[in-house]
Write a protein that holds these residues in place. Structure first.
Motif, PDB file in Angstrom:
ATOM      1  N   LEU A 164       0.863  -1.132  -0.051  1.00  0.00           N
ATOM      2  CA  LEU A 164      -0.071  -0.090  -0.213  1.00  0.00           C
ATOM      3  C   LEU A 164       0.879   1.161   0.117  1.00  0.00           C
ATOM      4  CD1 LEU A 164      -2.868   0.913   0.148  1.00  0.00           C
ATOM      5  CD2 LEU A 164      -2.904   0.951   2.401  1.00  0.00           C
ATOM      6  N   ASN A 165       1.965   1.350   0.653  1.00  0.00           N
ATOM      7  CA  ASN A 165       2.999   2.283   0.573  1.00  0.00           C
ATOM      8  C   ASN A 165       3.470   2.674  -0.880  1.00  0.00           C
ATOM      9  OD1 ASN A 165       3.023   2.287   3.404  1.00  0.00           O
ATOM     10  ND2 ASN A 165       4.794   1.267   3.684  1.00  0.00           N
ATOM     11  N   TRP A 166       3.518   1.720  -1.637  1.00  0.00           N
ATOM     12  CA  TRP A 166       4.071   1.977  -3.095  1.00  0.00           C
ATOM     13  C   TRP A 166       2.941   2.476  -3.774  1.00  0.00           C
ATOM     14  CZ3 TRP A 166       8.456   2.081  -4.921  1.00  0.00           C
ATOM     15  CH2 TRP A 166       9.575   1.297  -4.390  1.00  0.00           C
ATOM     16  N   ALA A 167       1.595   2.069  -3.369  1.00  0.00           N
ATOM     17  CA  ALA A 167       0.470   2.460  -4.076  1.00  0.00           C
ATOM     18  C   ALA A 167       0.344   3.953  -3.961  1.00  0.00           C
ATOM     19  CB  ALA A 167      -0.696   1.771  -3.775  1.00  0.00           C
ATOM     20  N   LEU A 168       0.786   4.437  -2.855  1.00  0.00           N
ATOM     21  CA  LEU A 168       0.476   5.912  -2.265  1.00  0.00           C
ATOM     22  C   LEU A 168       1.634   6.725  -2.792  1.00  0.00           C
ATOM     23  CD1 LEU A 168      -0.420   5.556   1.420  1.00  0.00           C
ATOM     24  CD2 LEU A 168      -2.009   6.194  -0.340  1.00  0.00           C
ATOM     25  N   ILE A 169       2.822   6.068  -3.198  1.00  0.00           N
ATOM     26  CA  ILE A 169       3.777   6.931  -3.909  1.00  0.00           C
ATOM     27  C   ILE A 169       3.290   6.809  -5.377  1.00  0.00           C
ATOM     28  CG2 ILE A 169       6.251   6.334  -4.596  1.00  0.00           C
ATOM     29  CD1 ILE A 169       6.788   4.968  -1.834  1.00  0.00           C
ATOM     30  N   PHE A 170       2.796   5.906  -5.874  1.00  0.00           N
ATOM     31  CA  PHE A 170       2.453   5.890  -7.266  1.00  0.00           C
ATOM     32  C   PHE A 170       1.411   7.252  -7.524  1.00  0.00           C
ATOM     33  CE2 PHE A 170       3.639   1.240  -7.949  1.00  0.00           C
ATOM     34  CZ  PHE A 170       4.799   1.619  -8.327  1.00  0.00           C
ATOM     35  N   LEU A 171       0.475   7.074  -6.458  1.00  0.00           N
ATOM     36  CA  LEU A 171      -0.557   8.213  -6.551  1.00  0.00           C
ATOM     37  C   LEU A 171       0.035   9.647  -6.631  1.00  0.00           C
ATOM     38  CD1 LEU A 171      -3.544   8.874  -6.865  1.00  0.00           C
ATOM     39  CD2 LEU A 171      -3.303   8.728  -3.931  1.00  0.00           C
ATOM     40  N   VAL A 172       0.947   9.857  -5.610  1.00  0.00           N
ATOM     41  CA  VAL A 172       1.636  11.205  -5.610  1.00  0.00           C
ATOM     42  C   VAL A 172       2.454  11.440  -6.689  1.00  0.00           C
ATOM     43  CG1 VAL A 172       3.428  12.482  -4.185  1.00  0.00           C
ATOM     44  CG2 VAL A 172       1.766  11.072  -2.899  1.00  0.00           C
ATOM     45  N   VAL A 173       3.050  10.442  -7.386  1.00  0.00           N
ATOM     46  CA  VAL A 173       3.611  10.787  -8.636  1.00  0.00           C
ATOM     47  C   VAL A 173       2.852  11.189  -9.708  1.00  0.00           C
ATOM     48  CG1 VAL A 173       5.417   9.656 -10.318  1.00  0.00           C
ATOM     49  CG2 VAL A 173       5.829   9.611  -7.761  1.00  0.00           C
ATOM     50  N   ALA A 174       1.757  10.321  -9.815  1.00  0.00           N
ATOM     51  CA  ALA A 174       0.657  10.571 -10.767  1.00  0.00           C
ATOM     52  C   ALA A 174       0.228  11.863 -10.773  1.00  0.00           C
ATOM     53  CB  ALA A 174      -0.302   9.403 -10.629  1.00  0.00           C
TER      54      ALA A 174
END
Length: 56
Positions: A2-12
């Protein structure tokens, strides 16, 4: 995961902000593609987290 998913969201969101507001005019197409890719990765990661549940 889930941490990676949040990082992906911020980058997006950052890529979308830069691309959709014409700050980086030459990278609009790339920003739109990255936005969609990271949004899909975020949704898949969130869905997998919900399906797997919490391990004991």
């Amino acid at each position: 995961m889930l941490n990676w998913a949040l990082i992906f969201l911020v980058v997006a969101l950052i890529a979308g902000l830069l691309g959709f507001t014409s700050i980086a005019g030459a990278a609009i197409g790339v920003a739109k593609i990255l936005f969609v890719v990271f949004l899909v990765l975020f949704l898949v990661s969130t869905l997998m987290h919900l399906v797997r549940g919490r391990r004991v």
